[in-house]
Scaffold this motif. Structure first.
Motif: not given
Ligand SMILES: *Cc1c(COP(=O)(O)O)cnc(C)c1O
Length: 504
Positions: A161-164, A303-305
Protein backbone atom coordinates in the motif's frame (compact mmCIF):
# COMPACT_ATOMS: atom_id res chain seq x y z
CA UNK A 1 1.30 -22.15 -35.36
CA UNK A 2 2.11 -20.65 -38.72
CA UNK A 3 -0.91 -19.43 -40.67
CA UNK A 4 -0.15 -21.84 -43.53
CA UNK A 5 -0.06 -24.78 -41.17
CA UNK A 6 -3.30 -23.70 -39.60
CA UNK A 7 -5.00 -23.41 -43.00
CA UNK A 8 -3.92 -26.96 -43.81
CA UNK A 9 -5.22 -28.27 -40.49
CA UNK A 10 -8.58 -26.62 -41.12
CA UNK A 11 -8.69 -28.23 -44.55
CA UNK A 12 -7.96 -31.63 -43.03
CA UNK A 13 -10.88 -31.12 -40.66
CA UNK A 14 -13.15 -30.26 -43.59
CA UNK A 15 -13.78 -26.70 -42.43
CA UNK A 16 -14.80 -24.64 -45.48
CA UNK A 17 -12.02 -22.36 -46.61
CA UNK A 18 -14.16 -19.23 -46.27
CA UNK A 19 -14.86 -20.04 -42.63
CA UNK A 20 -11.22 -20.76 -41.93
CA UNK A 21 -10.15 -17.47 -43.48
CA UNK A 22 -12.42 -15.45 -41.18
CA UNK A 23 -11.13 -17.23 -38.09
CA UNK A 24 -7.51 -17.04 -39.07
CA UNK A 25 -7.76 -13.33 -39.83
CA UNK A 26 -9.02 -12.81 -36.27
CA UNK A 27 -6.00 -14.65 -34.99
CA UNK A 28 -3.67 -12.60 -37.15
CA UNK A 29 -5.21 -9.34 -35.93
CA UNK A 30 -4.88 -10.42 -32.33
CA UNK A 31 -1.28 -11.54 -32.81
CA UNK A 32 -0.51 -8.19 -34.40
CA UNK A 33 -1.75 -6.45 -31.27
CA UNK A 34 0.40 -8.73 -29.09
CA UNK A 35 3.44 -8.08 -31.27
CA UNK A 36 2.88 -4.36 -31.11
CA UNK A 37 2.63 -4.57 -27.31
CA UNK A 38 5.96 -6.39 -27.04
CA UNK A 39 7.74 -4.25 -29.62
CA UNK A 40 6.49 -0.80 -28.53
CA UNK A 41 5.97 -1.60 -24.85
CA UNK A 42 3.35 1.13 -24.70
CA UNK A 43 -0.25 1.15 -23.63
CA UNK A 44 -2.38 0.25 -26.69
CA UNK A 45 -4.92 2.92 -27.61
CA UNK A 46 -7.83 0.50 -27.65
CA UNK A 47 -8.17 -1.92 -24.77
CA UNK A 48 -7.73 -5.68 -25.24
CA UNK A 49 -10.59 -8.11 -24.77
CA UNK A 50 -10.67 -10.35 -21.72
CA UNK A 51 -9.95 -13.37 -23.93
CA UNK A 52 -6.87 -11.67 -25.35
CA UNK A 53 -5.65 -10.69 -21.91
CA UNK A 54 -6.10 -14.22 -20.57
CA UNK A 55 -4.31 -15.55 -23.61
CA UNK A 56 -1.35 -13.32 -22.75
CA UNK A 57 -1.39 -14.23 -19.07
CA UNK A 58 -1.34 -17.94 -19.84
CA UNK A 59 1.49 -17.34 -22.27
CA UNK A 60 3.52 -15.72 -19.49
CA UNK A 61 2.54 -18.56 -17.23
CA UNK A 62 3.83 -21.17 -19.69
CA UNK A 63 7.13 -19.28 -19.82
CA UNK A 64 7.59 -19.84 -16.07
CA UNK A 65 8.95 -23.13 -14.78
CA UNK A 66 7.17 -25.49 -12.41
CA UNK A 67 3.77 -25.07 -13.93
CA UNK A 68 1.96 -28.31 -13.46
CA UNK A 69 -1.35 -28.68 -15.25
CA UNK A 70 -3.87 -26.53 -13.49
CA UNK A 71 -6.71 -29.04 -13.53
CA UNK A 72 -4.92 -31.47 -11.26
CA UNK A 73 -3.53 -28.97 -8.84
CA UNK A 74 -0.12 -29.47 -7.30
CA UNK A 75 -0.83 -32.70 -5.49
CA UNK A 76 1.33 -34.77 -7.76
CA UNK A 77 -1.41 -37.20 -8.84
CA UNK A 78 -1.89 -35.70 -12.23
CA UNK A 79 0.25 -34.90 -15.13
CA UNK A 80 3.56 -33.51 -13.96
CA UNK A 81 5.58 -30.73 -15.49
CA UNK A 82 8.88 -31.20 -17.28
CA UNK A 83 10.63 -29.90 -14.22
CA UNK A 84 11.40 -31.51 -10.94
CA UNK A 85 11.79 -28.85 -8.31
CA UNK A 86 13.89 -29.86 -5.36
CA UNK A 87 14.11 -26.49 -3.64
CA UNK A 88 11.95 -25.17 -0.83
CA UNK A 89 10.15 -22.70 -2.99
CA UNK A 90 9.19 -24.19 -6.30
CA UNK A 91 5.99 -22.45 -7.23
CA UNK A 92 3.95 -25.19 -5.55
CA UNK A 93 0.31 -24.35 -5.27
CA UNK A 94 -2.00 -26.91 -3.69
CA UNK A 95 -5.36 -25.55 -4.68
CA UNK A 96 -6.35 -25.37 -8.32
CA UNK A 97 -8.64 -22.51 -7.34
CA UNK A 98 -5.65 -20.53 -6.12
CA UNK A 99 -3.66 -21.46 -9.22
CA UNK A 100 -6.51 -20.20 -11.38
CA UNK A 101 -6.79 -16.99 -9.39
CA UNK A 102 -3.17 -16.34 -10.37
CA UNK A 103 -3.39 -17.61 -13.96
CA UNK A 104 -0.81 -20.22 -13.02
CA UNK A 105 1.73 -17.59 -12.04
CA UNK A 106 3.17 -18.56 -8.67
CA UNK A 107 6.73 -17.27 -8.53
CA UNK A 108 5.86 -13.73 -7.60
CA UNK A 109 8.47 -11.19 -8.58
CA UNK A 110 12.09 -10.33 -8.03
CA UNK A 111 14.93 -12.00 -6.20
CA UNK A 112 15.76 -11.70 -2.55
CA UNK A 113 18.48 -9.17 -3.40
CA UNK A 114 16.32 -6.91 -5.54
CA UNK A 115 12.60 -6.86 -6.18
CA UNK A 116 13.15 -5.63 -9.76
CA UNK A 117 15.62 -8.33 -10.75
CA UNK A 118 14.41 -11.01 -13.17
CA UNK A 119 13.66 -14.33 -11.51
CA UNK A 120 15.51 -17.19 -13.28
CA UNK A 121 12.68 -19.65 -12.70
CA UNK A 122 10.11 -17.25 -14.01
CA UNK A 123 10.92 -15.59 -17.31
CA UNK A 124 7.22 -15.05 -17.92
CA UNK A 125 6.47 -13.40 -14.59
CA UNK A 126 9.59 -11.27 -14.88
CA UNK A 127 8.60 -10.02 -18.32
CA UNK A 128 5.06 -9.37 -17.15
CA UNK A 129 6.23 -7.23 -14.24
CA UNK A 130 8.63 -5.22 -16.41
CA UNK A 131 5.99 -4.72 -19.06
CA UNK A 132 3.43 -3.58 -16.48
CA UNK A 133 5.78 -0.87 -15.22
CA UNK A 134 6.24 0.43 -18.77
CA UNK A 135 2.48 0.41 -19.39
CA UNK A 136 1.84 2.21 -16.09
CA UNK A 137 4.50 4.83 -16.86
CA UNK A 138 2.97 5.31 -20.29
CA UNK A 139 -0.51 5.79 -18.79
CA UNK A 140 0.91 8.25 -16.27
CA UNK A 141 2.77 10.21 -18.95
CA UNK A 142 0.24 10.26 -21.78
CA UNK A 143 -2.92 9.95 -19.68
CA UNK A 144 -2.30 11.76 -16.40
CA UNK A 145 0.27 14.18 -17.81
CA UNK A 146 3.32 13.76 -15.59
CA UNK A 147 6.43 14.53 -17.64
CA UNK A 148 8.67 11.76 -18.92
CA UNK A 149 11.62 14.07 -18.42
CA UNK A 150 10.48 14.97 -14.92
CA UNK A 151 8.50 13.17 -12.24
CA UNK A 152 7.64 10.19 -14.45
CA UNK A 153 11.18 9.56 -15.71
CA UNK A 154 11.42 6.31 -13.76
CA UNK A 155 9.24 4.17 -11.57
CA UNK A 156 8.95 1.05 -9.47
CA UNK A 157 5.84 -1.02 -8.82
CA UNK A 158 5.42 -2.42 -5.33
CA UNK A 159 2.92 -4.93 -3.96
CA UNK A 160 2.50 -2.67 -0.93
CA UNK A 161 0.00 0.00 0.00
CA UNK A 162 0.95 3.65 -0.18
CA UNK A 163 2.00 3.88 3.46
CA UNK A 164 4.31 0.86 3.40
CA UNK A 165 5.76 2.01 0.07
CA UNK A 166 6.46 5.38 1.65
CA UNK A 167 8.15 3.61 4.55
CA UNK A 168 10.34 1.56 2.21
CA UNK A 169 11.23 4.67 0.27
CA UNK A 170 12.26 6.50 3.45
CA UNK A 171 14.40 3.52 4.48
CA UNK A 172 16.11 3.58 1.12
CA UNK A 173 16.77 7.32 1.37
CA UNK A 174 18.20 6.73 4.83
CA UNK A 175 20.46 3.95 3.57
CA UNK A 176 21.67 6.18 0.73
CA UNK A 177 23.07 8.53 3.37
CA UNK A 178 25.39 5.83 4.73
CA UNK A 179 25.17 3.94 8.01
CA UNK A 180 26.86 6.63 10.11
CA UNK A 181 24.43 9.34 9.04
CA UNK A 182 22.59 11.16 11.83
CA UNK A 183 19.78 12.25 9.55
CA UNK A 184 16.81 10.81 11.41
CA UNK A 185 14.19 13.52 11.18
CA UNK A 186 11.40 13.77 8.63
CA UNK A 187 9.55 17.05 8.34
CA UNK A 188 5.92 16.38 7.54
CA UNK A 189 3.55 19.07 6.40
CA UNK A 190 0.54 18.12 8.51
CA UNK A 191 -2.08 15.98 6.81
CA UNK A 192 -4.52 14.08 8.97
CA UNK A 193 -4.18 10.67 7.38
CA UNK A 194 -2.59 8.02 9.53
CA UNK A 195 -0.73 5.76 7.10
CA UNK A 196 1.86 8.28 6.00
CA UNK A 197 2.54 9.36 9.59
CA UNK A 198 2.98 5.72 10.58
CA UNK A 199 5.27 5.16 7.58
CA UNK A 200 7.80 7.50 9.13
CA UNK A 201 8.04 5.62 12.43
CA UNK A 202 7.98 2.26 10.60
CA UNK A 203 11.15 3.38 8.85
CA UNK A 204 12.71 4.08 12.25
CA UNK A 205 12.63 7.82 11.72
CA UNK A 206 11.31 10.65 13.80
CA UNK A 207 8.43 12.78 12.57
CA UNK A 208 8.32 16.50 13.14
CA UNK A 209 4.84 17.76 12.31
CA UNK A 210 5.02 21.08 10.52
CA UNK A 211 1.72 22.91 11.03
CA UNK A 212 -0.38 24.14 8.14
CA UNK A 213 -2.05 27.52 7.94
CA UNK A 214 -5.52 28.74 6.94
CA UNK A 215 -6.27 31.03 3.98
CA UNK A 216 -9.99 31.72 3.67
CA UNK A 217 -11.47 28.23 3.94
CA UNK A 218 -8.37 26.52 2.58
CA UNK A 219 -5.85 24.73 4.77
CA UNK A 220 -2.55 25.39 3.02
CA UNK A 221 1.17 24.73 3.43
CA UNK A 222 2.91 26.98 5.90
CA UNK A 223 6.00 27.52 3.77
CA UNK A 224 7.55 29.80 6.36
CA UNK A 225 7.08 27.23 9.12
CA UNK A 226 8.74 24.66 6.86
CA UNK A 227 11.66 27.00 6.23
CA UNK A 228 12.02 27.53 9.97
CA UNK A 229 11.89 23.80 10.70
CA UNK A 230 14.56 23.17 8.07
CA UNK A 231 16.77 25.76 9.74
CA UNK A 232 16.02 24.50 13.25
CA UNK A 233 16.75 20.81 12.60
CA UNK A 234 19.48 21.47 10.04
CA UNK A 235 21.74 18.50 9.32
CA UNK A 236 19.45 16.08 11.09
CA UNK A 237 16.72 16.35 8.47
CA UNK A 238 16.60 13.39 6.11
CA UNK A 239 13.52 14.38 4.14
CA UNK A 240 10.47 16.56 3.80
CA UNK A 241 7.15 14.89 2.99
CA UNK A 242 4.45 16.89 1.25
CA UNK A 243 1.01 15.74 0.13
CA UNK A 244 -0.84 16.51 -3.07
CA UNK A 245 -4.05 14.52 -2.64
CA UNK A 246 -6.05 15.25 0.46
CA UNK A 247 -9.46 15.81 2.02
CA UNK A 248 -10.92 19.30 1.83
CA UNK A 249 -10.45 21.82 3.35
CA UNK A 250 -6.79 20.92 3.06
CA UNK A 251 -5.48 21.58 -0.42
CA UNK A 252 -2.41 20.14 -2.14
CA UNK A 253 0.82 21.36 -0.58
CA UNK A 254 2.79 24.06 -2.38
CA UNK A 255 5.18 21.38 -3.56
CA UNK A 256 6.90 23.83 -5.91
CA UNK A 257 7.81 26.17 -3.03
CA UNK A 258 8.89 23.27 -0.82
CA UNK A 259 10.91 21.84 -3.73
CA UNK A 260 12.83 25.11 -3.88
CA UNK A 261 13.52 24.96 -0.14
CA UNK A 262 14.70 21.35 -0.42
CA UNK A 263 17.02 22.22 -3.29
CA UNK A 264 18.48 25.08 -1.27
CA UNK A 265 18.99 23.02 1.88
CA UNK A 266 19.96 19.80 0.10
CA UNK A 267 17.21 17.74 1.72
CA UNK A 268 15.24 14.87 0.13
CA UNK A 269 11.73 15.79 -0.93
CA UNK A 270 9.06 13.10 -1.14
CA UNK A 271 5.53 13.74 -2.38
CA UNK A 272 2.59 11.67 -1.14
CA UNK A 273 0.41 11.72 -4.25
CA UNK A 274 -1.85 8.86 -3.14
CA UNK A 275 -4.69 9.60 -5.56
CA UNK A 276 -3.42 12.64 -7.42
CA UNK A 277 -2.77 11.02 -10.80
CA UNK A 278 -6.41 11.64 -11.74
CA UNK A 279 -6.06 15.40 -11.33
CA UNK A 280 -4.45 17.41 -14.18
CA UNK A 281 -3.93 20.43 -11.92
CA UNK A 282 -1.98 18.35 -9.41
CA UNK A 283 0.09 16.72 -12.14
CA UNK A 284 1.01 20.16 -13.50
CA UNK A 285 2.01 21.25 -10.00
CA UNK A 286 4.28 18.23 -9.60
CA UNK A 287 5.81 18.81 -13.03
CA UNK A 288 6.60 22.37 -12.04
CA UNK A 289 8.07 21.34 -8.68
CA UNK A 290 10.52 19.07 -10.52
CA UNK A 291 11.59 21.98 -12.72
CA UNK A 292 11.98 24.68 -10.09
CA UNK A 293 13.35 22.63 -7.24
CA UNK A 294 14.04 19.25 -5.75
CA UNK A 295 11.71 16.27 -5.85
CA UNK A 296 13.18 12.86 -5.08
CA UNK A 297 10.11 10.69 -5.37
CA UNK A 298 6.34 10.64 -5.76
CA UNK A 299 4.31 7.85 -4.16
CA UNK A 300 0.97 6.94 -5.76
CA UNK A 301 -1.57 4.28 -4.87
CA UNK A 302 -2.50 1.85 -7.65
CA UNK A 303 -6.00 1.20 -6.34
CA UNK A 304 -7.00 4.84 -5.92
CA UNK A 305 -5.74 5.80 -9.36
CA UNK A 306 -6.31 2.75 -11.55
CA UNK A 307 -9.33 0.96 -10.08
CA UNK A 308 -7.67 -2.25 -8.92
CA UNK A 309 -8.04 -3.94 -5.51
CA UNK A 310 -6.10 -2.40 -2.62
CA UNK A 311 -2.50 -3.41 -2.15
CA UNK A 312 -0.19 -1.80 -4.68
CA UNK A 313 1.70 1.42 -5.21
CA UNK A 314 3.94 3.00 -7.78
CA UNK A 315 6.87 5.16 -6.74
CA UNK A 316 7.93 7.62 -9.42
CA UNK A 317 11.10 9.62 -9.58
CA UNK A 318 12.93 12.01 -11.87
CA UNK A 319 16.05 9.99 -10.97
CA UNK A 320 16.50 6.33 -11.82
CA UNK A 321 18.90 5.97 -8.87
CA UNK A 322 16.10 6.63 -6.40
CA UNK A 323 13.68 3.98 -7.67
CA UNK A 324 16.50 1.49 -8.20
CA UNK A 325 17.54 1.76 -4.57
CA UNK A 326 13.98 1.14 -3.36
CA UNK A 327 14.07 -2.17 -5.24
CA UNK A 328 17.26 -3.16 -3.47
CA UNK A 329 16.00 -2.27 0.01
CA UNK A 330 12.83 -4.39 -0.31
CA UNK A 331 13.46 -7.44 1.87
CA UNK A 332 12.67 -10.63 0.03
CA UNK A 333 10.76 -11.71 -3.01
CA UNK A 334 7.32 -10.24 -3.50
CA UNK A 335 3.82 -11.09 -4.53
CA UNK A 336 3.16 -10.07 -8.10
CA UNK A 337 -0.58 -10.24 -7.60
CA UNK A 338 -1.21 -6.47 -7.39
CA UNK A 339 0.99 -6.02 -10.45
CA UNK A 340 -0.92 -8.66 -12.42
CA UNK A 341 -4.14 -6.82 -11.49
CA UNK A 342 -2.68 -3.61 -12.84
CA UNK A 343 -1.46 -5.33 -16.02
CA UNK A 344 -4.93 -6.71 -16.68
CA UNK A 345 -6.61 -3.41 -15.90
CA UNK A 346 -4.33 -1.23 -18.00
CA UNK A 347 -4.63 -3.54 -21.00
CA UNK A 348 -8.36 -3.73 -20.54
CA UNK A 349 -8.68 0.07 -20.42
CA UNK A 350 -6.17 0.91 -23.11
CA UNK A 351 -5.12 4.56 -23.24
CA UNK A 352 -8.58 5.45 -24.59
CA UNK A 353 -10.32 3.84 -21.64
CA UNK A 354 -8.08 5.51 -19.10
CA UNK A 355 -8.41 8.97 -20.63
CA UNK A 356 -12.17 8.46 -20.90
CA UNK A 357 -12.34 7.82 -17.15
CA UNK A 358 -10.28 10.95 -16.49
CA UNK A 359 -12.55 13.00 -18.76
CA UNK A 360 -15.70 11.61 -17.16
CA UNK A 361 -14.43 12.80 -13.81
CA UNK A 362 -13.68 16.25 -15.24
CA UNK A 363 -17.23 16.40 -16.59
CA UNK A 364 -18.77 15.52 -13.22
CA UNK A 365 -16.52 18.10 -11.64
CA UNK A 366 -18.28 20.82 -13.62
CA UNK A 367 -21.50 20.34 -11.64
CA UNK A 368 -20.36 18.67 -8.41
CA UNK A 369 -19.74 21.84 -6.34
CA UNK A 370 -23.00 23.48 -7.44
CA UNK A 371 -25.03 20.39 -6.65
CA UNK A 372 -23.45 20.18 -3.22
CA UNK A 373 -24.11 23.91 -2.74
CA UNK A 374 -27.76 23.38 -3.66
CA UNK A 375 -28.16 20.85 -0.84
CA UNK A 376 -26.22 23.12 1.51
CA UNK A 377 -28.46 26.10 0.69
CA UNK A 378 -31.54 24.11 1.55
CA UNK A 379 -30.26 23.39 5.03
CA UNK A 380 -28.58 26.66 5.94
CA UNK A 381 -25.06 25.42 5.25
CA UNK A 382 -22.48 26.34 2.61
CA UNK A 383 -19.73 24.59 0.75
CA UNK A 384 -16.17 25.29 1.80
CA UNK A 385 -14.38 27.33 -0.80
CA UNK A 386 -11.25 25.31 -1.60
CA UNK A 387 -10.66 25.85 -5.32
CA UNK A 388 -7.18 24.31 -5.19
CA UNK A 389 -8.65 20.93 -4.28
CA UNK A 390 -10.47 19.47 -7.26
CA UNK A 391 -11.12 16.02 -5.85
CA UNK A 392 -12.47 16.44 -2.32
CA UNK A 393 -15.22 18.90 -1.42
CA UNK A 394 -16.40 20.14 1.95
CA UNK A 395 -19.75 21.37 3.22
CA UNK A 396 -20.25 23.01 6.61
CA UNK A 397 -22.35 21.18 9.20
CA UNK A 398 -22.49 23.98 11.77
CA UNK A 399 -26.28 23.91 11.84
CA UNK A 400 -26.28 20.37 13.22
CA UNK A 401 -25.02 21.59 16.58
CA UNK A 402 -27.22 23.17 19.26
CA UNK A 403 -26.20 26.67 20.27
CA UNK A 404 -23.75 27.24 23.07
CA UNK A 405 -25.23 27.89 26.51
CA UNK A 406 -23.90 30.89 28.39
CA UNK A 407 -22.86 28.78 31.37
CA UNK A 408 -20.60 26.37 29.47
CA UNK A 409 -17.03 26.82 28.30
CA UNK A 410 -16.17 26.71 24.59
CA UNK A 411 -14.23 23.44 25.13
CA UNK A 412 -17.11 21.76 26.98
CA UNK A 413 -19.52 22.92 24.32
CA UNK A 414 -17.41 21.59 21.44
CA UNK A 415 -16.89 18.25 23.17
CA UNK A 416 -20.60 17.97 23.86
CA UNK A 417 -21.74 18.67 20.28
CA UNK A 418 -18.95 16.65 18.61
CA UNK A 419 -20.86 13.45 19.29
CA UNK A 420 -24.08 14.75 17.79
CA UNK A 421 -22.28 15.92 14.69
CA UNK A 422 -20.36 12.67 14.28
CA UNK A 423 -23.64 10.78 14.50
CA UNK A 424 -24.56 12.41 11.19
CA UNK A 425 -21.74 10.44 9.54
CA UNK A 426 -23.14 7.25 11.02
CA UNK A 427 -26.61 8.19 9.74
CA UNK A 428 -25.27 8.61 6.22
CA UNK A 429 -23.46 5.29 6.41
CA UNK A 430 -26.56 3.49 7.60
CA UNK A 431 -28.30 4.93 4.53
CA UNK A 432 -25.64 3.27 2.40
CA UNK A 433 -23.59 6.37 1.71
CA UNK A 434 -19.91 5.50 2.11
CA UNK A 435 -16.78 7.57 1.76
CA UNK A 436 -17.98 10.79 3.37
CA UNK A 437 -16.09 12.10 6.36
CA UNK A 438 -17.77 14.09 9.07
CA UNK A 439 -15.37 16.27 11.04
CA UNK A 440 -16.58 18.04 14.18
CA UNK A 441 -14.60 20.97 15.58
CA UNK A 442 -11.81 20.62 18.09
CA UNK A 443 -11.33 16.86 18.26
CA UNK A 444 -7.98 15.74 19.61
CA UNK A 445 -6.25 12.56 18.55
CA UNK A 446 -3.00 11.28 19.97
CA UNK A 447 -0.87 9.42 17.46
CA UNK A 448 2.66 8.25 18.14
CA UNK A 449 3.00 10.66 21.05
CA UNK A 450 1.81 13.67 19.04
CA UNK A 451 -1.37 15.57 19.87
CA UNK A 452 -3.33 16.35 16.76
CA UNK A 453 -5.74 19.11 17.75
CA UNK A 454 -8.63 19.52 15.31
CA UNK A 455 -7.96 16.06 13.96
CA UNK A 456 -9.40 15.49 10.50
CA UNK A 457 -8.96 19.01 9.20
CA UNK A 458 -5.12 18.99 9.19
CA UNK A 459 -5.09 22.19 11.23
CA UNK A 460 -5.63 23.00 14.90
CA UNK A 461 -8.29 25.66 14.62
CA UNK A 462 -10.60 25.13 11.71
CA UNK A 463 -13.68 27.24 12.36
CA UNK A 464 -16.39 24.88 11.13
CA UNK A 465 -17.76 21.42 11.57
CA UNK A 466 -18.03 19.97 8.10
CA UNK A 467 -18.28 16.89 5.93
CA UNK A 468 -16.36 15.91 2.84
CA UNK A 469 -17.21 13.95 -0.27
CA UNK A 470 -14.99 13.13 -3.22
CA UNK A 471 -15.51 13.43 -6.95
CA UNK A 472 -12.97 10.71 -7.65
CA UNK A 473 -12.12 8.58 -10.67
CA UNK A 474 -14.60 5.80 -11.29
CA UNK A 475 -17.59 7.34 -9.48
CA UNK A 476 -20.71 6.96 -11.61
CA UNK A 477 -23.33 9.61 -12.35
CA UNK A 478 -25.99 7.40 -10.77
CA UNK A 479 -23.98 7.19 -7.56
CA UNK A 480 -23.63 10.96 -7.45
CA UNK A 481 -27.32 11.53 -8.24
CA UNK A 482 -28.27 9.19 -5.43
CA UNK A 483 -25.72 10.73 -3.06
CA UNK A 484 -27.19 14.23 -3.34
CA UNK A 485 -30.72 12.88 -2.81
CA UNK A 486 -29.73 10.86 0.27
CA UNK A 487 -27.63 13.69 1.71
CA UNK A 488 -30.61 16.03 1.43
CA UNK A 489 -32.96 13.49 3.02
CA UNK A 490 -30.57 12.66 5.84
CA UNK A 491 -30.09 16.34 6.68
CA UNK A 492 -33.86 16.85 6.77
CA UNK A 493 -34.22 13.84 9.06
CA UNK A 494 -31.45 15.02 11.34
CA UNK A 495 -33.01 18.45 11.73
CA UNK A 496 -36.48 17.01 12.33
CA UNK A 497 -35.10 14.82 15.11
CA UNK A 498 -33.13 17.69 16.58
CA UNK A 499 -36.14 20.03 16.58
CA UNK A 500 -38.29 17.39 18.26
CA UNK A 501 -35.66 16.86 20.95
CA UNK A 502 -35.31 20.57 21.68
CA UNK A 503 -39.12 21.05 21.79
CA UNK A 504 -39.29 18.59 24.67
C1 LIG B 1 -4.97 6.70 0.77
C2 LIG B 1 -3.98 7.61 1.35
C3 LIG B 1 -2.81 7.13 1.96
C4 LIG B 1 -2.42 5.73 2.16
O1 LIG B 1 -3.17 4.71 1.87
P1 LIG B 1 -2.64 3.22 1.97
O2 LIG B 1 -3.72 2.53 2.72
O3 LIG B 1 -1.36 3.23 2.68
O4 LIG B 1 -2.52 2.79 0.55
C5 LIG B 1 -1.92 8.05 2.45
N1 LIG B 1 -2.14 9.36 2.35
C6 LIG B 1 -3.23 9.85 1.75
C7 LIG B 1 -3.38 11.32 1.65
C8 LIG B 1 -4.18 8.99 1.24
O5 LIG B 1 -5.25 9.49 0.66
Amino acid sequence: METKELEKSFQALNIPKTHATVGISNLIASNKQFRSLFVNRRLPNAGFSDVQIQNLLFLFSILDTNNKTMATGGDGDGEESRWCGVGEREGRVYSSLVAQRHFGLSHGMGRSGDITEPQPKAAGSSALVKLTLLLALDAIRRGSGLNAKGPAASGILLPLCTGMSMSLLLSSLKSSEGSDSNKTIVLWSRIDQKSCFKAISSAGLECVVVPTTIQGDEVVTDVQAMEQALAQYGDKVLAVITTTSCFAPRVPDSVDEIAKLCAKTNVHHVINNAYGLQCPKTCKLINRACVVGRVDAIVCSTDKNFLVPVGGAIILSPHKKVTALVGKVYAGRASSSPIVDLFITLLSMGLNGYTRLLKERQTMLETFPNRLQAVADKHGERILSCPANTISFGMTLDGLARSKRDDESEADYLASVAKEISSFGAMLFSRCVSGTRVVPRGEVKIMGGHDFVGFGSSTANFGHAYMTAACAIGVSTQELDEFFVRLDKTLTEFHTKKNKASAK
